[in-house]
Design a protein around this motif. Structure first.
Motif, PDB file in Angstrom:
ATOM      1  N   VAL C 155       0.819  -1.209   0.000  1.00 51.60           N
ATOM      2  CA  VAL C 155       0.000   0.000   0.000  1.00 51.60           C
ATOM      3  C   VAL C 155       0.855   1.261   0.000  1.00 51.60           C
ATOM      4  O   VAL C 155       0.618   2.183  -0.778  1.00 51.60           O
ATOM      5  CB  VAL C 155      -0.942   0.006   1.232  1.00 51.60           C
ATOM      6  N   ALA C 156       1.856   1.283   0.866  1.00 52.16           N
ATOM      7  CA  ALA C 156       2.520   2.562   1.101  1.00 52.16           C
ATOM      8  C   ALA C 156       3.857   2.714   0.387  1.00 52.16           C
ATOM      9  O   ALA C 156       4.233   3.813   0.018  1.00 52.16           O
ATOM     10  CB  ALA C 156       2.713   2.772   2.597  1.00 52.16           C
ATOM     11  N   PRO C 159       4.242   2.070  -4.393  1.00 51.15           N
ATOM     12  CA  PRO C 159       4.007   3.168  -5.334  1.00 51.15           C
ATOM     13  C   PRO C 159       5.111   4.211  -5.309  1.00 51.15           C
ATOM     14  O   PRO C 159       5.195   5.047  -6.211  1.00 51.15           O
ATOM     15  CB  PRO C 159       2.690   3.789  -4.845  1.00 51.15           C
ATOM     16  N   LEU C 160       5.944   4.188  -4.280  1.00 48.40           N
ATOM     17  CA  LEU C 160       6.947   5.243  -4.145  1.00 48.40           C
ATOM     18  C   LEU C 160       8.321   4.816  -4.618  1.00 48.40           C
ATOM     19  O   LEU C 160       9.279   5.546  -4.453  1.00 48.40           O
ATOM     20  CB  LEU C 160       7.055   5.659  -2.675  1.00 48.40           C
ATOM     21  N   PRO C 164      12.594  10.213  -4.533  1.00 45.33           N
ATOM     22  CA  PRO C 164      13.705  10.556  -3.657  1.00 45.33           C
ATOM     23  C   PRO C 164      13.585   9.820  -2.323  1.00 45.33           C
ATOM     24  O   PRO C 164      12.482   9.679  -1.805  1.00 45.33           O
ATOM     25  CB  PRO C 164      13.539  12.060  -3.449  1.00 45.33           C
ATOM     26  N   ARG C 165      14.710   9.368  -1.775  1.00 43.88           N
ATOM     27  CA  ARG C 165      14.642   8.420  -0.661  1.00 43.88           C
ATOM     28  C   ARG C 165      14.023   8.990   0.596  1.00 43.88           C
ATOM     29  O   ARG C 165      13.620   8.254   1.489  1.00 43.88           O
ATOM     30  CB  ARG C 165      16.027   7.892  -0.361  1.00 43.88           C
ATOM     31  N   ILE C 167      11.257  10.478   0.687  1.00 41.90           N
ATOM     32  CA  ILE C 167       9.798  10.340   0.580  1.00 41.90           C
ATOM     33  C   ILE C 167       9.302   9.055   1.252  1.00 41.90           C
ATOM     34  O   ILE C 167       8.415   9.119   2.100  1.00 41.90           O
ATOM     35  CB  ILE C 167       9.372  10.396  -0.902  1.00 41.90           C
ATOM     36  N   LEU C 169      10.695   7.437   3.521  1.00 44.40           N
ATOM     37  CA  LEU C 169      10.961   7.560   4.958  1.00 44.40           C
ATOM     38  C   LEU C 169       9.830   8.332   5.635  1.00 44.40           C
ATOM     39  O   LEU C 169       9.288   7.919   6.656  1.00 44.40           O
ATOM     40  CB  LEU C 169      12.301   8.262   5.192  1.00 44.40           C
ATOM     41  N   ILE C 170       9.443   9.453   5.029  1.00 48.15           N
ATOM     42  CA  ILE C 170       8.353  10.242   5.606  1.00 48.15           C
ATOM     43  C   ILE C 170       7.070   9.419   5.598  1.00 48.15           C
ATOM     44  O   ILE C 170       6.316   9.403   6.573  1.00 48.15           O
ATOM     45  CB  ILE C 170       8.179  11.554   4.815  1.00 48.15           C
ATOM     46  N   THR C 171       6.838   8.698   4.484  1.00 47.97           N
ATOM     47  CA  THR C 171       5.648   7.862   4.421  1.00 47.97           C
ATOM     48  C   THR C 171       5.642   6.855   5.558  1.00 47.97           C
ATOM     49  O   THR C 171       4.611   6.623   6.187  1.00 47.97           O
ATOM     50  CB  THR C 171       5.607   7.106   3.088  1.00 47.97           C
TER      51      THR C 171
END
Lengths: 262, 597, 382
Positions: C155-156, C159-160, C164-165, C167, C169-171
């Motif tokens: 899910v999270a 798609p990413l 940039p790495r 992103i 991490l923040i997710t």
């Protein structure tokens, strides 16, 4: 030591692999030196080492008589050495103008205080940064100026990116310019044009230049002197004619006759 | 390159990806069941929106089928490829999705009747059953949910069929009515006279007033006010030079007058809300410099907030710990502020120096660690003599400026103080972004090693970002100390860092307007870590929503609500290049053969 | 790599000097603390101890206390190690810190609580039937944690891929937040107690040769250490010996090349998450058996500490992760009493977490590649 750049007994090993071995190398003020050699010969490592991105295992790099070993890349640039990258590495989302403005960082000094209070010194410095940036970009004709100034670098064509990289390096106001395969990927017309520009970089801007290049026509046309590296070692030095007829060089590029291969 | 006229294809009402729609329906059902079991319908049921039809509890369920229905009809439109004609097909698909989703909820109603899973699921209990059965029989609940869900989903899908003009008018009618109902406390607080006219006795719009409000919103939107605003915005964005400068000045002036005047006419609740928004806005502006401009993911940002708060408290309160040597003076608030700024800057340096050379993601975790270390130290018995451990420092006096005293009981004064600092922070961010320092930060964000090779002293520049960020956060801490009147370690949990990060990201990294919007929307509506927002009922659900929002933003809109042009370019580089190519802005190698002058 | 090589010589900046000072101070504290500890063990009333303890003699740590600390540190460290494996593998393959991995561990512990309580209601959490019950519980925890990790990836994170790495991490921070609060809302905010373990598991037993007692430890601690060792062995076997394990290593080295070699990169990444999740699930149930209490925020601190363990051992290095976990657990258990207490710091047990974070900072300053060296692909090292 009257050489601009002097490299003595330089070694670098990556986990047992000798990337450069006992390299001696020097550049005179105002010279254009071509560095050639087959793939994997250690040419880019050589540039990385001068620009401080990789530290040598042993040996010394002297620039204007002072050592560069142990300096951070930005300090090397501050001393007056600028470089371009083989695989163009622009700040793709900054505008073309900003790319060239940011590389004047080490030649300018206004910090937080100046910008917060918008001091006169700050405004003058900003204006000067911009003026110089446009001057540098103007060197490449009309391609990088005008409406292009405010466009992000990522929209540029490949050849223009290479030109912008050179402009960005020029803007650091270096004495020594390291060009890593400046014409790679360019078509013959562009190559010929850039070859002329490299000559003008010395005559009009006073840069001393070291360039890595695979295109032998370019090397022949611009270089005063050619150095050939193979397996991290200097195998030949001298004028283009001398080096290109050197049997070791030919062997490095084409391989040895059958019976003596290791 | 312009799109050629391509005919629309008409397809039969059942000619769609049935399995995909069923999957979507199941997802919808999963969502509905999750929301039910998480207890939102129960917790929010007491808040009536439209009397007697709709409560916030039911709204927490029924928005999902509507959105799913809309999403089921979204299709990628490709240039030059025929699109499908909208029509009955969309409705059928939406209905199917809704039906399946609703059926899942029916299943939950039945299961709740048959089994008892109260241990471990705390909400598996009669109150939830009652709500899911609409206070009637099981059969009623089982039958109504699929129907209701299907109808709503159909309606959502139906939005694709109607013309854009009517669509936006309908949507504004619905949203505006809901907003009027949801923000009742705020609206009554600002405009008291509306209370009896619109709202019923125990809160909630009356059916009559809901209809009136909806009709009004529909008409206004249909007349085209929304589009006029949009046009004005586009005009503003495209204007240049003098016109733009004067327009900008005007906009800033209007904004300034609004924020100064509005708190004067509102009641206490709104002022308190504004003060909270302001405190978090200050933090978000500071973090925006660190994360948005310099690209350093600092998860321990709360440390600087804590240092600001504690320094101010120690220097102003008579109740600071007993172990402080006598030469540490007790100062008035503004005097303490100066020391606070200096100390925060130093702490910024101290925390920044060890982490600045680490890889970006290591840096994130290490700063998080620093945030925790600082809180643990303030809490510890070891430094109890200085910071009073868990009891915290109480009796922090109000900030006294002669004419006005800034204290928690007068939220308006806090808001004005915050406003001053917000103005300073905005100015600082705005100036720095457009200077040599800002360019260096940008370059570091893009490619650190190249920036360094181009002569940017990355270590110093990143440290500078850290220090500026720390100082801006300390403003917030100092105001917070004066506002609350006491400082406890529990005000400085890692949670605070994360919430500020969400604010910055949702608003738009690297964009000042975005950060302001993010603070207003999130802190204002949902509330801060401990401070209630407009939706006070949401307090126990807001962290869940923050988490979900963060994931959703990263997946769908990493550039935030109000994107920074460059940042969004970084995040969508491929799409950006494709667009530029379509507009003919990319120069092909072929036309670079122009002769050098 | 290049950053690690700098820091001395001609280019020294003020930052470098400051870092040297920090390093010297931290190492100094450790050395002085240790010396003071040794001195206080020999003579509790020595001058230094009196000076640091306001004129009173320090209290000596008995051998049994010391061994107790070591054992509890090791068993806790074993769990850190198990969680750290997940961080390490995901970092190795995808190059980002899965911040939500601690929540996978928490989900494991929660599942364990639910299962154990149900078994207890049925009277199965005692006597002979306890063993199959606990085995079923461990299996379920593993599966649920695995599923959590896999869904998370799908899910999270999927798609990413390629963004940039920072992103993902923040997710993952968002994911962590979401799972934590979802558990609070679904199962309630309070701490959940596991049913009491059977006596034979809870009782302390003494290991020794004849009358020579080496150490005494609780049955649960033995179980924790044994299960952790067995899982570690299983994982090592999986990664080094099976085809899937080889695929994982190939993907970690270079995703593009691996896919050209016919490896299904997506499936390999899912496997990585699944295996990491399984390890975290096992750690979760072990945590439950040992501390018999779980709360929705249980995952946060052990998660961060497990990441610390992964860094200490060298990211991407599985043996290192386990060793890092054990050393972190031991350091965390011992340092407050053997370093800080002799220096006169009071309330040292509150500083456990601060000790763990300080250790992380120290390791990153002194040896950023970890004690046993990291194994990352070239692009992740940049």
């Amino acid at each position: 030591m009257s050489h601009l750049l002097d490299i003595e007994e330089l070694n670098i090993t990556f986990g047992g692999l000798h990337a450069l071995r006992d390299l001696d190398f020097h550049v005179e003020e105002g010279e254009i030196v071509g560095v050639i050699g087959p793939n994997g010969a250690g040419k880019t490592t050589f540039f990385n080492m001068i620009s401080g991105m990789v530290r040598p295992t042993s040996g010394d790099i002297l620039f204007e008589g002072e050592t560069l070993v142990g300096l951070d890349p930005n300090q090397v640039t501050q001393r007056g050495i600028a470089r371009t990258f083989q695989n163009v590495r622009l700040f793709a989302n900054m505008t073309i103008l900003e790319n060239v403005m940011v590389s004047q960082h080490c030649r300018t000094k206004r910090g937080v205080f100046g910008s917060l209070f918008n001091t006169r010194a700050f405004r003058e410095e900003e204006a000067e940064i911009r003026r110089y940036a446009e001057e540098v970009l103007g060197f490449f004709g009309s391609r990088l100026v005008g409406y292009r100034l405010e466009q992000p670098a990522s929209v540029l064509s490949y050849a223009n990116r290479r030109r912008l990289e050179i402009a960005r390096a020029m803007a650091t106001r270096p004495r020594l310019l390291l060009l890593d395969e400046p014409v790679a990927g360019m078509n013959p017309i562009e190559t010929a044009e850039l070859t002329r520009l490299i000559g003008r970089l010395r005559s009009e801007w006073g840069f001393t230049i070291v360039l890595i290049e695979h295109d032998m026509n370019v090397v022949r046309d611009v270089s005063d002197r050619v150095v050939c590296l193979d397996h991290g070692e200097t195998i030949a030095q001298g004028s283009f004619e001398e080096v290109s007829s050197n049997s070791d060089v030919i062997e490095a590029y084409l391989g040895r006759p059958l019976e003596s291969k290791k | 390159m312009t799109a050629e006229q391509v005919d629309e294809v008409t397809r039969g009402p059942f000619d769609f990806d049935i399995r995909g729609s069923m999957r979507r329906g199941l997802l919808l059902g999963l969502g509905l069941v999750f929301i039910s079991l998480a207890g939102l319908p129960i917790g929010l049921d007491t808040r009536i929106l439209i009397k007697p039809v709709l409560s916030l509890g039911y709204l927490s369920l029924i928005w999902l089928p509507f959105i799913s229905g809309w999403a089921s009809g979204t299709e990628t439109v490709l240039d030059g490829v025929a699109t499908t004609k909208r029509g009955a097909r969309d409705l059928v698909r939406g209905g199917l999705v809704g039906l399946i989703g609703g059926a899942c909820l029916s299943l939950l109603v039945l299961l709740m009747n048959w089994f008892d899973l109260r241990d471990p699921l705390v909400n598996w209990a009669p109150p939830l059953s009652a709500i899911l059965q609409f206070d009637r029989s099981i059969a009623f609940g089982v039958l109504v949910w699929p129907l209701l869900s299907a109808v709503l989903s159909c309606a959502g899908a139906g939005l694709h069929i109607i013309t854009p003009k009517i669509r936006s008018a309908t949507l504004s009618a619905v949203l505006f009515t809901l907003a009027m109902a949801i923000f009742e406390t705020f609206i009554v607080d600002v405009a008291d006279f509306l209370d009896d006219k619109l709202y019923g006795q125990n809160g909630g719009l009356t059916v009559m007033s809901a209809i009136v409000v909806a009709c009004l919103a529909f008409t206004v939107s249909a007349i085209g006010l929304g589009r006029r605003v949009a046009t004005a915005r586009v005009n503003y964005q495209q204007s240049t030079g003098k016109t733009k400068a004067s327009q900008t000045t005007m906009l800033i002036a209007i904004a300034a007058i609004t924020v100064v005047v509005v708190p004067m006419i509102t009641g206490k609740i709104t002022q308190e809300l504004f003060a909270n928004i302001g405190i978090f806005l200050l933090l978000a502006l500071g973090l925006n410099i660190v994360v948005g401009l310099a690209g350093i993911l600092d998860l321990g940002y709360v440390a600087f907030f804590a240092v600001g708060g504690y320094t101010t408290a120690v220097l102003t309160s008579p109740n600071r710990g007993p172990d402080w040597p006598s030469w540490v003076p007790t100062l008035p608030w503004w005097g303490a502020l100066l020391v606070t700024i200096a100390i925060s800057g130093l702490v910024g340096l101290f925390i920044g120096a060890p982490v600045i050379r680490m890889r970006g993601d290591y840096l994130a975790i290490v700063t998080l660690g620093f945030g925790e270390i600082i809180r643990i130290l303030f809490l510890s018995d070891w430094l109890n003599g200085y910071f009073n451990g868990a009891q915290g420092i109480t009796n922090v006096p109000p900030a006294d400026f002669g004419i006005i005293q800034v204290k928690g009981t007068d939220p308006r004064s806090v808001f004005y103080l915050v406003l001053v600092f917000a103005a300073i922070s905005i100015y600082v961010s705005w100036r720095l972004e457009r200077s040599r320092v800002g360019r260096a930060w940008m370059a570091i964000r893009e490619d650190e090693s190249v920036a360094e090779a181009m002569g940017v002293n990355t270590v110093n520049m990143k440290l500078m970002a850290f220090v500026v960020g720390a100082i801006l956060a300390s403003f917030s801490g100092a105001v917070f100390a004066a506002k609350v009147g006491s400082i406890f370690p529990t005000s400085f949990l890692i949670l605070v860092s994360i919430i500020i990060l969400v604010v910055v990201i949702v608003g738009g990294m690297g964009n000042i307007i975005g950060v302001i919007v993010g603070s207003i929307v999130l802190i204002g509506v949902l509330g801060g870590p401990k401070q209630p927002g407009l939706l006070a009922e949401f307090s126990q659900y807001k962290l869940l929503i923050y988490g979900a929002l963060l994931i959703w933003m990263m997946l769908r809109r990493p550039e935030g609500l109000v994107p920074n042009v460059r940042r969004s370019r970084e995040l969508h580089q491929e799409e950006f290049l494709q667009d530029a190519w379509l507009r003919g802005e990319i120069d092909d190698d072929a036309n670079t053969e122009e002769v050098d002058s | 790599m290049t950053t690690a090589m700098r820091g001395s010589g001609a280019g020294r900046t003020n930052v470098d000097r400051f870092l040297t000072v920090i390093k010297v101070v931290l190492i100094g504290v450790i050395v002085i603390g240790l010396l003071a500890f040794i001195a206080q063990q020999i003579s509790p009333g020595n001058g230094f101890a009196k000076w640091t303890h306001d004129g009173e003699a320090a209290s000596r740590l008995t051998g049994a206390q010391f061994k107790g600390l070591v054992v509890s540190g090791l068993s806790q460290g074993a769990m850190y190690g198990l969680i750290a494996l997940g961080y390490s593998m995901v970092y190795g393959v995808l190059g980002f810190i899965n911040f939500a991995h601690g929540e996978v561990f928490m989900v494991g512990a929660f599942t364990g609580f639910i299962m154990a309580n149900k078994f207890d209601d049925a009277g199965w959490w005692d006597g002979a039937i306890f063993i199959p019950a606990v085995l079923i519980t461990i299996l379920t925890c593993t599966l649920v944690a695995m599923a959590t990790a896999v869904i998370m990836e799908r899910v999270a994170y999927r798609p990413l891929r390629g963004s940039p790495r920072i992103i993902p991490l923040i997710t993952s921070i968002g994911v962590s937040f979401f799972i934590q609060n979802a558990v609070i809302l679904l199962f309630g905010a309070g701490a959940k107690s596991y049913p009491s373990n059977p006596d034979w598991l809870q009782d302390a037993r003494t290991l020794g040769v004849g009358s020579f007692h080496i150490v005494s430890l609780k049955g649960t601690q033995i179980v924790v250490i044994l299960v952790a060792a067995a899982s570690m062995y299983g994982l090592w076997h999986f990664v080094e010996r099976t085809k899937t394990g080889k695929a994982m290593r190939a993907v970690a080295e270079d995703k593009e090349i691996a896919s050209l070699m016919g490896i299904n990169v997506n499936r390999t990444i899912v496997t990585t998450f699944a295996v990491g999740g399984a390890m975290a699930g096992i750690a979760g149930i072990l945590w439950g058996l040992l501390f018999r209490s779980v709360i929705a925020t249980t995952g946060f601190l052990p998660g961060i500490k497990a990441f610390t363990a992964a860094v200490v051992g060298g990211v991407g290095n599985l043996g290192g992760a386990m060793a890092g976990g054990v050393s972190l657990g031991a350091a965390e258990a011992l340092a407050p009493l053997t370093l800080l207490e002799p220096l006169g710091v009071n309330g040292v047990s509150q500083l456990r977490d601060a000790v763990a974070f300080t250790l992380l900072i120290l390791v990153l300053l002194v040896k950023p590649t970890g004690l046993f060296g990291e194994r990352l692909s070239a692009e992740d090292r940049a």
